[in-house]
Design a protein around this motif. Sequence first.
Motif, PDB file in Angstrom:
ATOM      1  N   UNK A  38       0.822  -1.218   0.000  1.00  0.00           N
ATOM      2  CA  UNK A  38       0.000   0.000   0.000  1.00  0.00           C
ATOM      3  C   UNK A  38       0.856   1.268   0.000  1.00  0.00           C
ATOM      4  N   UNK A  39       1.910   1.302   0.817  1.00  0.00           N
ATOM      5  CA  UNK A  39       2.721   2.522   0.894  1.00  0.00           C
ATOM      6  C   UNK A  39       3.472   2.805  -0.396  1.00  0.00           C
ATOM      7  N   UNK A  40       3.574   1.793  -1.288  1.00  0.00           N
ATOM      8  CA  UNK A  40       4.270   1.983  -2.552  1.00  0.00           C
ATOM      9  C   UNK A  40       3.447   2.810  -3.539  1.00  0.00           C
ATOM     10  N   UNK A  45       7.105  12.263  -1.338  1.00  0.00           N
ATOM     11  CA  UNK A  45       7.902  12.242  -0.109  1.00  0.00           C
ATOM     12  C   UNK A  45       9.241  11.557  -0.388  1.00  0.00           C
ATOM     13  N   UNK A  46      10.309  11.976   0.273  1.00  0.00           N
ATOM     14  CA  UNK A  46      11.557  11.217   0.186  1.00  0.00           C
ATOM     15  C   UNK A  46      11.360   9.854   0.843  1.00  0.00           C
ATOM     16  N   UNK A  47      11.959   8.819   0.269  1.00  0.00           N
ATOM     17  CA  UNK A  47      11.730   7.460   0.754  1.00  0.00           C
ATOM     18  C   UNK A  47      13.041   6.748   1.025  1.00  0.00           C
ATOM     19  N   UNK A  52       9.413   3.491   2.375  1.00  0.00           N
ATOM     20  CA  UNK A  52       8.640   4.231   3.369  1.00  0.00           C
ATOM     21  C   UNK A  52       9.125   5.678   3.426  1.00  0.00           C
ATOM     22  N   UNK A  53       8.209   6.589   3.726  1.00  0.00           N
ATOM     23  CA  UNK A  53       8.553   8.004   3.740  1.00  0.00           C
ATOM     24  C   UNK A  53       9.519   8.315   4.884  1.00  0.00           C
ATOM     25  N   UNK A  54      10.452   9.205   4.605  1.00  0.00           N
ATOM     26  CA  UNK A  54      11.438   9.601   5.611  1.00  0.00           C
ATOM     27  C   UNK A  54      11.021  10.849   6.377  1.00  0.00           C
ATOM     28  N   UNK A  55       9.918  11.477   5.954  1.00  0.00           N
ATOM     29  CA  UNK A  55       9.463  12.697   6.621  1.00  0.00           C
ATOM     30  C   UNK A  55       8.115  12.515   7.300  1.00  0.00           C
ATOM     31  N   UNK A  56       7.750  11.268   7.590  1.00  0.00           N
ATOM     32  CA  UNK A  56       6.471  11.002   8.238  1.00  0.00           C
ATOM     33  C   UNK A  56       6.500  11.319   9.723  1.00  0.00           C
ATOM     34  N   UNK A  57       5.310  11.338  10.321  1.00  0.00           N
ATOM     35  CA  UNK A  57       5.194  11.598  11.751  1.00  0.00           C
ATOM     36  C   UNK A  57       5.547  10.376  12.572  1.00  0.00           C
ATOM     37  N   UNK A  58       5.374  10.497  13.878  1.00  0.00           N
ATOM     38  CA  UNK A  58       5.747   9.422  14.795  1.00  0.00           C
ATOM     39  C   UNK A  58       4.983   8.142  14.495  1.00  0.00           C
ATOM     40  N   UNK A  59       3.673   8.254  14.245  1.00  0.00           N
ATOM     41  CA  UNK A  59       2.870   7.066  13.955  1.00  0.00           C
ATOM     42  C   UNK A  59       3.316   6.413  12.651  1.00  0.00           C
ATOM     43  N   UNK A  60       3.608   7.237  11.653  1.00  0.00           N
ATOM     44  CA  UNK A  60       4.079   6.700  10.378  1.00  0.00           C
ATOM     45  C   UNK A  60       5.386   5.938  10.573  1.00  0.00           C
ATOM     46  N   UNK A 347      -1.921  10.948   2.109  1.00  0.00           N
ATOM     47  CA  UNK A 347      -1.828  10.030   3.234  1.00  0.00           C
ATOM     48  C   UNK A 347      -0.380   9.671   3.525  1.00  0.00           C
ATOM     49  N   UNK A 348      -0.140   9.243   4.760  1.00  0.00           N
ATOM     50  CA  UNK A 348       1.171   8.762   5.158  1.00  0.00           C
ATOM     51  C   UNK A 348       1.186   7.243   5.246  1.00  0.00           C
ATOM     52  N   UNK A 349       2.306   6.704   5.722  1.00  0.00           N
ATOM     53  CA  UNK A 349       2.466   5.252   5.778  1.00  0.00           C
ATOM     54  C   UNK A 349       1.420   4.584   6.681  1.00  0.00           C
ATOM     55  N   UNK A 350       1.128   5.188   7.817  1.00  0.00           N
ATOM     56  CA  UNK A 350       0.174   4.589   8.750  1.00  0.00           C
ATOM     57  C   UNK A 350      -1.217   4.513   8.137  1.00  0.00           C
ATOM     58  N   UNK A 351      -1.664   5.605   7.520  1.00  0.00           N
ATOM     59  CA  UNK A 351      -2.988   5.617   6.898  1.00  0.00           C
ATOM     60  C   UNK A 351      -3.053   4.636   5.730  1.00  0.00           C
ATOM     61  N   UNK A 352      -1.974   4.569   4.942  1.00  0.00           N
ATOM     62  CA  UNK A 352      -1.940   3.628   3.823  1.00  0.00           C
ATOM     63  C   UNK A 352      -2.063   2.194   4.319  1.00  0.00           C
TER      64      UNK A 352
END
Length: 392
Positions: A38-40, A45-47, A52-60, A347-352
Amino acid sequence: MSITAPPPVQQAVPLSRRSLAPDLARGLMLLLIAVAHAHMYLSGHPAGFRGYTLDGGLLDRLVAGIQILLVDGRALPMFAGLFGYGLVQLADRQLAAGRTWPQVRKVLRARSLWLLAFGFCHALLLFFGDILGAYGLVGLVLVGFIRRSDRALFWAAGVSTVLHVAVLGLFGLLTVTAEKGDTPAAMADPMEAAVMRMIGWSGMTPTYFAVSVVPAFLLGIWAARRRLLEQPAEHRALLRRVGVIGTLIAVVGAVPLTLIDTRLWDATDAIGITAYALHSVTGIAGGLAYAALIGLAVAGRERHARPGAVTRALAACGQWSLTCYLLQSVVFVALFAPYFGGLGTQLGDAAASGVAVVTWLFTVVLAATLSRTGRRGPAETLLRRLTYRRVR
Protein backbone atom coordinates in the motif's frame (compact mmCIF):
# COMPACT_ATOMS: atom_id res chain seq x y z
CA MET A 1 -5.82 -50.99 -34.50
CA SER A 2 -7.02 -49.16 -31.41
CA ILE A 3 -5.78 -45.79 -30.34
CA THR A 4 -5.40 -45.12 -26.65
CA ALA A 5 -6.82 -41.77 -25.67
CA PRO A 6 -4.80 -39.59 -23.34
CA PRO A 7 -5.96 -39.43 -19.73
CA PRO A 8 -8.66 -36.83 -19.13
CA VAL A 9 -7.67 -33.53 -17.62
CA GLN A 10 -7.62 -33.88 -13.86
CA GLN A 11 -10.50 -32.01 -12.27
CA ALA A 12 -9.72 -29.38 -9.68
CA VAL A 13 -9.90 -30.52 -6.08
CA PRO A 14 -13.28 -29.48 -4.59
CA LEU A 15 -12.89 -26.59 -2.18
CA SER A 16 -14.23 -28.68 0.70
CA ARG A 17 -11.46 -31.28 0.24
CA ARG A 18 -8.48 -28.91 -0.02
CA SER A 19 -5.79 -29.01 2.66
CA LEU A 20 -6.40 -26.31 5.28
CA ALA A 21 -2.85 -25.18 6.10
CA PRO A 22 -1.70 -24.07 2.60
CA ASP A 23 -4.92 -22.13 2.00
CA LEU A 24 -4.83 -20.57 5.47
CA ALA A 25 -1.21 -19.55 4.87
CA ARG A 26 -2.12 -17.93 1.56
CA GLY A 27 -5.03 -16.07 3.12
CA LEU A 28 -2.93 -14.62 5.92
CA MET A 29 -0.07 -13.95 3.52
CA LEU A 30 -2.35 -11.64 1.53
CA LEU A 31 -2.60 -9.39 4.59
CA LEU A 32 1.19 -9.10 4.65
CA ILE A 33 1.24 -8.36 0.93
CA ALA A 34 -1.45 -5.69 1.29
CA VAL A 35 0.36 -3.73 4.00
CA ALA A 36 3.71 -4.20 2.24
CA HIS A 37 2.36 -2.80 -1.03
CA ALA A 38 0.00 0.00 0.00
CA HIS A 39 2.72 2.52 0.89
CA MET A 40 4.27 1.98 -2.55
CA TYR A 41 1.33 3.93 -4.03
CA LEU A 42 2.24 7.04 -2.04
CA SER A 43 4.20 9.86 -3.66
CA GLY A 44 5.64 13.29 -2.99
CA HIS A 45 7.90 12.24 -0.11
CA PRO A 46 11.56 11.22 0.19
CA ALA A 47 11.73 7.46 0.75
CA GLY A 48 14.12 4.96 2.28
CA PHE A 49 15.34 1.57 1.07
CA ARG A 50 11.95 -0.10 1.52
CA GLY A 51 9.96 2.82 0.09
CA TYR A 52 8.64 4.23 3.37
CA THR A 53 8.55 8.00 3.74
CA LEU A 54 11.44 9.60 5.61
CA ASP A 55 9.46 12.70 6.62
CA GLY A 56 6.47 11.00 8.24
CA GLY A 57 5.19 11.60 11.75
CA LEU A 58 5.75 9.42 14.80
CA LEU A 59 2.87 7.07 13.96
CA ASP A 60 4.08 6.70 10.38
CA ARG A 61 7.57 5.83 11.58
CA LEU A 62 6.19 3.33 14.11
CA VAL A 63 4.09 1.56 11.47
CA ALA A 64 6.97 1.57 9.01
CA GLY A 65 9.28 0.12 11.65
CA ILE A 66 6.90 -2.72 12.50
CA GLN A 67 6.40 -3.57 8.84
CA ILE A 68 10.11 -3.49 7.99
CA LEU A 69 10.78 -5.68 11.01
CA LEU A 70 8.04 -8.26 10.45
CA VAL A 71 6.42 -7.88 7.01
CA ASP A 72 8.53 -6.40 4.23
CA GLY A 73 10.66 -8.97 2.45
CA ARG A 74 8.89 -11.75 4.36
CA ALA A 75 5.62 -12.00 2.41
CA LEU A 76 7.39 -12.47 -0.95
CA PRO A 77 9.41 -15.57 0.10
CA MET A 78 6.40 -16.95 1.97
CA PHE A 79 4.36 -16.74 -1.23
CA ALA A 80 7.29 -18.20 -3.19
CA GLY A 81 7.50 -21.20 -0.88
CA LEU A 82 3.76 -21.75 -1.17
CA PHE A 83 4.01 -21.42 -4.95
CA GLY A 84 6.61 -24.19 -5.13
CA TYR A 85 4.53 -26.25 -2.72
CA GLY A 86 1.44 -25.80 -4.88
CA LEU A 87 3.21 -26.83 -8.09
CA VAL A 88 4.20 -30.13 -6.48
CA GLN A 89 0.60 -30.70 -5.38
CA LEU A 90 -0.62 -30.01 -8.91
CA ALA A 91 2.00 -32.33 -10.41
CA ASP A 92 1.09 -35.11 -7.97
CA ARG A 93 -2.60 -34.86 -8.88
CA GLN A 94 -1.78 -34.99 -12.58
CA LEU A 95 0.50 -38.01 -12.17
CA ALA A 96 -2.14 -39.77 -10.05
CA ALA A 97 -4.61 -39.23 -12.90
CA GLY A 98 -2.37 -41.28 -15.20
CA ARG A 99 -0.45 -38.58 -17.03
CA THR A 100 3.21 -39.01 -17.86
CA TRP A 101 5.85 -36.58 -16.60
CA PRO A 102 6.25 -34.89 -20.03
CA GLN A 103 2.49 -34.28 -20.07
CA VAL A 104 2.56 -32.93 -16.52
CA ARG A 105 5.53 -30.71 -17.32
CA LYS A 106 3.58 -29.30 -20.25
CA VAL A 107 0.69 -28.43 -17.92
CA LEU A 108 2.97 -26.77 -15.37
CA ARG A 109 4.77 -24.75 -18.01
CA ALA A 110 1.51 -23.66 -19.58
CA ARG A 111 0.25 -22.52 -16.19
CA SER A 112 3.48 -20.65 -15.50
CA LEU A 113 3.41 -18.98 -18.91
CA TRP A 114 -0.13 -17.75 -18.34
CA LEU A 115 0.83 -16.57 -14.86
CA LEU A 116 3.60 -14.54 -16.49
CA ALA A 117 0.98 -13.08 -18.82
CA PHE A 118 -1.23 -12.21 -15.83
CA GLY A 119 1.75 -10.43 -14.32
CA PHE A 120 2.31 -8.45 -17.52
CA CYS A 121 -1.31 -7.26 -17.51
CA HIS A 122 -1.19 -6.51 -13.78
CA ALA A 123 1.91 -4.34 -14.21
CA LEU A 124 0.58 -2.64 -17.33
CA LEU A 125 -2.73 -1.67 -15.77
CA LEU A 126 -2.18 -1.46 -12.02
CA PHE A 127 1.09 -2.06 -10.17
CA PHE A 128 4.78 -1.80 -11.08
CA GLY A 129 5.73 -4.09 -8.17
CA ASP A 130 3.83 -7.08 -9.59
CA ILE A 131 5.12 -10.45 -8.37
CA LEU A 132 3.00 -12.78 -10.52
CA GLY A 133 5.40 -12.41 -13.42
CA ALA A 134 8.33 -13.50 -11.26
CA TYR A 135 6.49 -16.62 -10.10
CA GLY A 136 5.49 -17.43 -13.66
CA LEU A 137 9.06 -16.97 -14.91
CA VAL A 138 10.52 -19.12 -12.14
CA GLY A 139 7.92 -21.84 -12.68
CA LEU A 140 8.57 -21.81 -16.41
CA VAL A 141 12.35 -22.12 -16.09
CA LEU A 142 12.72 -24.28 -12.98
CA VAL A 143 9.80 -26.70 -13.29
CA GLY A 144 12.27 -29.56 -13.79
CA PHE A 145 13.42 -29.24 -10.17
CA ILE A 146 10.20 -30.93 -9.13
CA ARG A 147 11.88 -34.16 -10.28
CA ARG A 148 15.38 -33.39 -9.04
CA SER A 149 16.91 -34.85 -5.89
CA ASP A 150 16.83 -33.18 -2.49
CA ARG A 151 20.57 -32.63 -2.78
CA ALA A 152 20.07 -30.77 -6.07
CA LEU A 153 17.34 -28.63 -4.48
CA PHE A 154 19.56 -27.58 -1.58
CA TRP A 155 22.54 -26.85 -3.81
CA ALA A 156 20.42 -24.75 -6.15
CA ALA A 157 18.81 -22.94 -3.21
CA GLY A 158 22.26 -22.14 -1.80
CA VAL A 159 23.64 -20.87 -5.11
CA SER A 160 20.52 -18.78 -5.77
CA THR A 161 20.77 -17.27 -2.29
CA VAL A 162 24.32 -16.11 -3.03
CA LEU A 163 23.10 -14.63 -6.33
CA HIS A 164 20.24 -13.01 -4.45
CA VAL A 165 22.67 -11.26 -2.10
CA ALA A 166 24.68 -9.97 -5.07
CA VAL A 167 21.55 -8.58 -6.73
CA LEU A 168 20.47 -7.00 -3.46
CA GLY A 169 23.79 -5.23 -3.19
CA LEU A 170 23.38 -3.87 -6.72
CA PHE A 171 19.86 -2.60 -6.08
CA GLY A 172 20.91 -1.12 -2.77
CA LEU A 173 23.69 0.76 -4.55
CA LEU A 174 21.22 2.05 -7.14
CA THR A 175 18.93 3.20 -4.35
CA VAL A 176 21.54 5.48 -2.82
CA THR A 177 23.24 6.67 -6.03
CA ALA A 178 20.57 6.89 -8.73
CA GLU A 179 18.98 10.23 -9.48
CA LYS A 180 15.55 10.38 -7.85
CA GLY A 181 12.71 10.87 -10.31
CA ASP A 182 8.96 10.47 -10.30
CA THR A 183 7.70 6.97 -9.62
CA PRO A 184 4.72 5.58 -11.57
CA ALA A 185 2.59 6.26 -8.47
CA ALA A 186 3.30 10.00 -8.79
CA MET A 187 2.39 10.37 -12.46
CA ALA A 188 -0.89 12.10 -13.25
CA ASP A 189 -0.98 10.85 -16.84
CA PRO A 190 -2.25 7.23 -16.81
CA MET A 191 -0.53 6.40 -20.12
CA GLU A 192 2.80 7.74 -18.92
CA ALA A 193 2.39 5.82 -15.67
CA ALA A 194 1.66 2.60 -17.60
CA VAL A 195 4.81 3.02 -19.70
CA MET A 196 6.92 3.59 -16.60
CA ARG A 197 5.37 0.59 -14.85
CA MET A 198 6.24 -1.64 -17.79
CA ILE A 199 9.82 -0.36 -17.94
CA GLY A 200 10.24 -1.09 -14.24
CA TRP A 201 8.47 -4.46 -14.40
CA SER A 202 10.41 -5.72 -17.41
CA GLY A 203 13.68 -4.92 -15.66
CA MET A 204 12.88 -5.97 -12.11
CA THR A 205 11.00 -9.19 -12.84
CA PRO A 206 13.96 -11.22 -14.20
CA THR A 207 16.68 -9.48 -12.16
CA TYR A 208 15.25 -8.74 -8.73
CA PHE A 209 11.91 -10.43 -8.12
CA ALA A 210 12.67 -13.74 -9.85
CA VAL A 211 16.05 -14.07 -8.13
CA SER A 212 14.36 -13.28 -4.80
CA VAL A 213 11.77 -15.99 -5.40
CA VAL A 214 14.06 -18.90 -6.31
CA PRO A 215 15.46 -19.98 -2.89
CA ALA A 216 12.07 -20.16 -1.15
CA PHE A 217 10.48 -21.70 -4.26
CA LEU A 218 12.97 -24.58 -4.20
CA LEU A 219 12.57 -25.12 -0.46
CA GLY A 220 8.80 -25.12 -0.97
CA ILE A 221 9.23 -28.04 -3.37
CA TRP A 222 11.23 -29.88 -0.71
CA ALA A 223 8.52 -29.22 1.90
CA ALA A 224 5.77 -30.42 -0.43
CA ARG A 225 7.52 -33.73 -0.98
CA ARG A 226 7.17 -34.35 2.75
CA ARG A 227 3.61 -32.94 2.90
CA LEU A 228 4.60 -30.67 5.76
CA LEU A 229 1.52 -28.46 5.45
CA GLU A 230 -0.90 -31.18 4.43
CA GLN A 231 0.06 -33.40 7.36
CA PRO A 232 1.37 -30.88 9.90
CA ALA A 233 0.58 -33.04 12.94
CA GLU A 234 3.18 -35.56 11.76
CA HIS A 235 5.89 -32.89 11.47
CA ARG A 236 5.37 -30.76 14.56
CA ALA A 237 9.01 -30.87 15.66
CA LEU A 238 10.36 -29.75 12.28
CA LEU A 239 7.71 -27.06 11.86
CA ARG A 240 8.44 -25.76 15.35
CA ARG A 241 12.17 -25.50 14.65
CA VAL A 242 11.61 -23.76 11.32
CA GLY A 243 9.03 -21.42 12.85
CA VAL A 244 11.08 -20.37 15.87
CA ILE A 245 14.55 -20.25 14.32
CA GLY A 246 13.35 -18.69 11.07
CA THR A 247 11.45 -15.95 12.87
CA LEU A 248 14.44 -15.19 15.08
CA ILE A 249 16.76 -14.95 12.07
CA ALA A 250 14.32 -12.69 10.22
CA VAL A 251 13.77 -10.31 13.13
CA VAL A 252 17.47 -9.99 14.00
CA GLY A 253 18.32 -9.50 10.33
CA ALA A 254 15.72 -6.74 9.99
CA VAL A 255 16.80 -4.64 12.96
CA PRO A 256 19.57 -2.61 11.24
CA LEU A 257 17.40 -1.55 8.29
CA THR A 258 14.48 -0.84 10.61
CA LEU A 259 16.63 1.61 12.53
CA ILE A 260 17.92 3.23 9.33
CA ASP A 261 14.59 3.58 7.50
CA THR A 262 12.85 4.98 10.58
CA ARG A 263 15.63 7.57 11.02
CA LEU A 264 16.77 6.19 14.38
CA TRP A 265 20.23 5.52 12.94
CA ASP A 266 22.02 7.88 10.59
CA ALA A 267 24.20 5.23 8.94
CA THR A 268 26.59 5.58 6.03
CA ASP A 269 25.55 4.45 2.54
CA ALA A 270 27.76 1.37 2.77
CA ILE A 271 26.13 0.30 6.03
CA GLY A 272 22.69 1.05 4.59
CA ILE A 273 23.30 -1.17 1.56
CA THR A 274 24.59 -3.96 3.80
CA ALA A 275 21.56 -3.62 6.08
CA TYR A 276 19.25 -3.72 3.05
CA ALA A 277 20.84 -6.93 1.76
CA LEU A 278 20.79 -8.52 5.23
CA HIS A 279 17.13 -7.59 5.69
CA SER A 280 16.09 -9.20 2.41
CA VAL A 281 18.13 -12.39 2.61
CA THR A 282 17.01 -13.13 6.18
CA GLY A 283 13.46 -12.58 4.96
CA ILE A 284 13.69 -15.98 3.25
CA ALA A 285 13.90 -17.59 6.68
CA GLY A 286 11.07 -15.38 7.90
CA GLY A 287 8.69 -16.25 5.08
CA LEU A 288 9.25 -19.98 5.52
CA ALA A 289 8.91 -19.59 9.29
CA TYR A 290 5.51 -17.92 8.95
CA ALA A 291 4.25 -20.79 6.80
CA ALA A 292 5.58 -23.29 9.34
CA LEU A 293 3.87 -21.50 12.24
CA ILE A 294 0.57 -21.61 10.38
CA GLY A 295 1.07 -25.33 9.84
CA LEU A 296 1.63 -25.72 13.58
CA ALA A 297 -1.55 -23.80 14.32
CA VAL A 298 -3.51 -26.11 12.04
CA ALA A 299 -1.92 -29.17 13.67
CA GLY A 300 -3.04 -27.89 17.05
CA ARG A 301 -6.63 -27.63 15.85
CA GLU A 302 -6.86 -31.09 14.34
CA ARG A 303 -8.75 -32.36 17.34
CA HIS A 304 -11.64 -30.14 16.27
CA ALA A 305 -13.97 -31.68 13.73
CA ARG A 306 -14.50 -28.44 11.83
CA PRO A 307 -12.55 -25.18 11.63
CA GLY A 308 -14.20 -22.08 13.04
CA ALA A 309 -15.85 -19.37 10.94
CA VAL A 310 -12.80 -17.09 10.97
CA THR A 311 -10.45 -19.90 9.95
CA ARG A 312 -12.79 -20.91 7.13
CA ALA A 313 -13.00 -17.31 5.92
CA LEU A 314 -9.21 -16.93 5.89
CA ALA A 315 -8.84 -20.24 4.05
CA ALA A 316 -11.41 -19.09 1.49
CA CYS A 317 -9.31 -15.99 0.89
CA GLY A 318 -6.34 -18.30 0.32
CA GLN A 319 -8.35 -20.34 -2.17
CA TRP A 320 -9.07 -17.07 -3.99
CA SER A 321 -5.51 -15.80 -3.55
CA LEU A 322 -4.94 -14.75 -7.17
CA THR A 323 -8.27 -12.91 -7.36
CA CYS A 324 -7.77 -11.25 -3.97
CA TYR A 325 -4.21 -10.20 -4.84
CA LEU A 326 -5.42 -8.48 -8.01
CA LEU A 327 -8.37 -6.91 -6.19
CA GLN A 328 -5.94 -5.27 -3.76
CA SER A 329 -4.26 -3.48 -6.64
CA VAL A 330 -7.60 -2.40 -8.10
CA VAL A 331 -8.59 -0.81 -4.79
CA PHE A 332 -5.19 0.83 -4.28
CA VAL A 333 -5.17 2.37 -7.75
CA ALA A 334 -8.75 3.60 -7.33
CA LEU A 335 -7.88 5.29 -4.03
CA PHE A 336 -4.26 6.38 -4.40
CA ALA A 337 -3.53 7.07 -8.09
CA PRO A 338 -3.43 10.80 -9.04
CA TYR A 339 -5.77 10.15 -11.97
CA PHE A 340 -8.40 8.50 -9.71
CA GLY A 341 -8.79 9.01 -5.95
CA GLY A 342 -5.59 11.01 -5.55
CA LEU A 343 -4.99 10.01 -1.92
CA GLY A 344 -1.40 8.99 -2.66
CA THR A 345 -0.14 12.51 -2.00
CA GLN A 346 -2.33 13.10 1.05
CA LEU A 347 -1.83 10.03 3.23
CA GLY A 348 1.17 8.76 5.16
CA ASP A 349 2.47 5.25 5.78
CA ALA A 350 0.17 4.59 8.75
CA ALA A 351 -2.99 5.62 6.90
CA ALA A 352 -1.94 3.63 3.82
CA SER A 353 -1.50 0.53 5.98
CA GLY A 354 -4.93 1.13 7.50
CA VAL A 355 -6.40 1.18 4.00
CA ALA A 356 -4.52 -2.04 3.25
CA VAL A 357 -5.99 -3.84 6.26
CA VAL A 358 -9.53 -2.76 5.38
CA THR A 359 -8.99 -3.84 1.77
CA TRP A 360 -7.74 -7.24 2.87
CA LEU A 361 -10.74 -7.68 5.18
CA PHE A 362 -13.02 -6.83 2.26
CA THR A 363 -11.42 -9.57 0.12
CA VAL A 364 -11.70 -12.07 2.99
CA VAL A 365 -15.43 -11.39 3.38
CA LEU A 366 -15.97 -11.50 -0.39
CA ALA A 367 -14.15 -14.80 -0.82
CA ALA A 368 -15.81 -16.37 2.22
CA THR A 369 -19.28 -15.35 1.04
CA LEU A 370 -18.95 -16.47 -2.56
CA SER A 371 -17.02 -19.68 -1.89
CA ARG A 372 -19.82 -21.11 0.24
CA THR A 373 -21.50 -22.36 -2.93
CA GLY A 374 -18.26 -23.92 -4.17
CA ARG A 375 -17.54 -20.98 -6.46
CA ARG A 376 -13.92 -20.35 -7.34
CA GLY A 377 -12.30 -16.99 -7.82
CA PRO A 378 -12.70 -15.57 -11.33
CA ALA A 379 -8.95 -15.15 -11.79
CA GLU A 380 -8.33 -18.74 -10.67
CA THR A 381 -11.05 -19.99 -13.03
CA LEU A 382 -9.61 -18.04 -15.96
CA LEU A 383 -6.06 -19.25 -15.25
CA ARG A 384 -7.25 -22.85 -15.14
CA ARG A 385 -9.22 -22.58 -18.39
CA LEU A 386 -6.28 -21.01 -20.21
CA THR A 387 -3.86 -23.57 -18.83
CA TYR A 388 -5.88 -26.58 -19.94
CA ARG A 389 -7.22 -25.10 -23.17
CA ARG A 390 -4.76 -27.09 -25.30
CA VAL A 391 -3.91 -29.81 -22.80
CA ARG A 392 -6.14 -32.71 -23.72
